[in-house]
Design a protein around this motif. Structure first.
Motif, PDB file in Angstrom:
ATOM      1  N   HIS A  73       0.848  -1.210   0.000  1.00  0.00           N
ATOM      2  CA  HIS A  73       0.000   0.000   0.000  1.00  0.00           C
ATOM      3  C   HIS A  73       0.875   1.248   0.000  1.00  0.00           C
ATOM      4  O   HIS A  73       1.542   1.548   0.995  1.00  0.00           O
ATOM      5  CB  HIS A  73      -0.926   0.004   1.217  1.00  0.00           C
ATOM      6  N   HIS A  75       1.109   5.452  -2.009  1.00  0.00           N
ATOM      7  CA  HIS A  75       0.457   6.452  -2.876  1.00  0.00           C
ATOM      8  C   HIS A  75       1.515   7.154  -3.709  1.00  0.00           C
ATOM      9  O   HIS A  75       2.315   7.944  -3.169  1.00  0.00           O
ATOM     10  CB  HIS A  75      -0.250   7.511  -2.027  1.00  0.00           C
ATOM     11  N   HIS A 228      -9.088   1.905   1.675  1.00  0.00           N
ATOM     12  CA  HIS A 228      -8.741   2.101   3.082  1.00  0.00           C
ATOM     13  C   HIS A 228      -9.900   1.646   3.962  1.00  0.00           C
ATOM     14  O   HIS A 228     -11.058   1.804   3.586  1.00  0.00           O
ATOM     15  CB  HIS A 228      -8.471   3.584   3.365  1.00  0.00           C
ATOM     16  N   HIS A 267      -4.799  -0.550   6.551  1.00  0.00           N
ATOM     17  CA  HIS A 267      -4.949  -0.144   7.961  1.00  0.00           C
ATOM     18  C   HIS A 267      -5.704  -1.148   8.838  1.00  0.00           C
ATOM     19  O   HIS A 267      -5.089  -1.803   9.662  1.00  0.00           O
ATOM     20  CB  HIS A 267      -5.525   1.278   8.069  1.00  0.00           C
ATOM     21  N   ASP A 318       2.588   3.161   2.833  1.00  0.00           N
ATOM     22  CA  ASP A 318       1.575   4.220   2.850  1.00  0.00           C
ATOM     23  C   ASP A 318       2.169   5.624   2.764  1.00  0.00           C
ATOM     24  O   ASP A 318       1.617   6.577   3.323  1.00  0.00           O
ATOM     25  CB  ASP A 318       0.665   4.103   4.079  1.00  0.00           C
TER      26      ASP A 318
HETATM   27 ZN    ZN Z   1      -3.183   5.040   2.102  1.00  0.00          ZN
END
Ligand code: ZN
Ligand code: GUN
Length: 430
Positions: A73, A75, A228, A267, A318
């Motif tokens: 995960h 971005h 998420h 998460h 993340d």
């Molecule tokens: Zn994220």
């Protein structure tokens, strides 16, 4: 036919050390990895391999050979806002994240960022990632193009968000559907690429859009779902307000057909026992993102609960909520989160979470994650000499587990000497 052997210290995981015990870790002080046409032929002790490699070029490697790291995960448009201080999730999204992502409407911005991002992944030893892009089709196109050029195994998709964000970051259920479908047709299964239907989270998608996302998934078997879930208490309260008919947060995704075995939820910090049980029944998977969870003050993920429920977990950086692209740094923070949860993890489990465990969470363990024969030869060389402190600590370490643990606690991108993608050298530190 290009057969080559790499001889050096070697580690890979054959199973989950928490389930299968210490024999899940295959460790060789003097080992070798034999690669042919981008795939693993075998990995074992040098003595066992030597008789098979007459005539094969053998390269001596001064370092530890491990499978390429897998980030479950991250971005790509958020590199420019990494280390943005002083906010928790919802405020951080409005103040830093959304303004940064708006710039990705421009092809040039997205192209430059995609190149930088993928080069950084390789420099950090990451050979596969499940990546959040932005809402803009051009941004997803740019990332797919650049990953294809590097022959990386990468899964990404256009973000779906039709509310709760600035107009420049919103699509509609219809445009989201049409653009996602076009991207799937163009990129899914091309080279080593895969597509993920990517609703940002429940707060930025209307019921109509989540329904459309479920339709996309149903019509395209094998495509991932990436979102998420249950990160922050304010988020949970807001989800209850906007989806009052759903008993809990996970029920929102269940209702729209988004909880599948191809789904990866980042998460999952505040799941109830009931949610964990349904999550496990769905065969869904977790991206555990410790640097982000600590940085944004979101909470402490319960790895023990996930393990008890037999749910696959991989590590996620993340970034930009996370503070490092390094899976070694992420192991470090994962260990500390587990300490606070009174859950014991050893070095083998930490490496499992960044390799085979992550591959299982992505459903890609038939292709990557360890050095089983036939898998794609994504591997890295970790070098202790890059850091004087790590070198000193390793010099007194007595066991393989102790050495690995020092890499996990003290290592970062400086420790990655070389990165190989499908058997080809893709990054060399010096
Ligand atoms: Zn994220
Ligand atoms: N929830 C929705 N969007 C995001 C994001 O960009 N980062 C994190 N950490 N959580 C999110």
């Amino acid at each position: 036919m290009s057969r080559k052997a790499y001889r050096g210290a070697l580690l890979h995981l054959l199973g989950d050390p928490a389930v299968d015990g210490p024999e899940a870790a295959a460790v060789f002080d003097d080992g070798a990895l034999v690669v042919e046409d981008g795939h693993v032929v075998e990995a074992a002790a040098w003595d066992a391999i030597a008789p098979h490699v007459a005539g094969t070029p053998v390269e001596r490697v001064d370092g530890l050979i491990v499978p390429g790291f897998i980030d479950t995960h991250v971005h790509f448009p958020q590199l420019d806002i990494i280390a943005a201080p002083g906010a928790r999730l919802l405020e951080w999204l409005s103040n830093y994240t959304f303004p940064a992502e708006e710039r990705f409407a421009h092809r040039d911005v997205a192209q430059e960022a995609a190149r930088f991002f993928l080069d950084q992944l390789l420099a950090h030893g990451t050979t596969t990632a499940l990546v959040f892009s932005t809402v803009h089709k051009v941004a997803a196109d740019a990332l797919f193009e650049q990953a294809l050029a590097r022959n990386m195994r990468l899964v990404t998709g256009k973000v779906l968000m039709d509310r709760g964000a600035p107009p420049g970051l919103c699509d509609t259920p219809e445009t989201g559907f049409v653009e996602s479908r076009a991207l799937i047709r163009q990129w899914h299964g091309k080279g080593r690429l895969g597509y993920a239907v990517t609703p940002r989270f429940a707060l930025t998608s209307s019921p109509d859009q989540l329904e459309m996302a479920g339709r996309l998934l149903a019509e395209n078997p094998g495509v991932h779902m990436h979102t998420h879930l249950s990160e922050n208490h304010e988020e949970l309260t807001a989800v209850r307000r906007v989806y009052p008919d759903c008993a809990d947060y996970f029920a929102v995704y269940e209702k729209y057909g988004l909880a599948t075995r191809h789904s990866v939820f980042a998460h999952c910090i505040h799941l109830s026992d009931g949610e964990w049980a349904r999550f496990a029944r769905a065969g869904s998977n977790v991206a555990f993102c410790p640097t982000s969870n600590l940085f944004l003050g979101s909470g402490l993920f319960d790895l023990g609960a996930a393990q008890k429920a037999h749910v696959h977990v991989g590590l996620g950086t993340d970034v930009g909520g996370g503070t490092s692209l390094s899976l070694l740094q992420t192991m470090n923070e994962a260990y500390k989160v587990c300490q606070l949860r009174r859950h014991a993890v050893d070095a083998f489990k930490l490496f499992y979470l960044a390799t085979l465990g992550a591959a299982r969470a992505l459903g890609l363990d038939d292709r990557i994650g360890n050095f089983a024969a036939g898998k794609e030869a994504d591997f890295i060389v970790l070098d202790a000499n890059m850091s004087p402190l790590l070198k000193r600590r390793l010099a007194v370490a007595k066991t393989a587990a102790e050495r690995l643990f020092a890499f996990a606690m003290l290592g970062d991108d400086r420790s990655v000497a070389r990165t190989y993608v499908a058997g080809e050298l893709a990054y060399r530190r010096c």
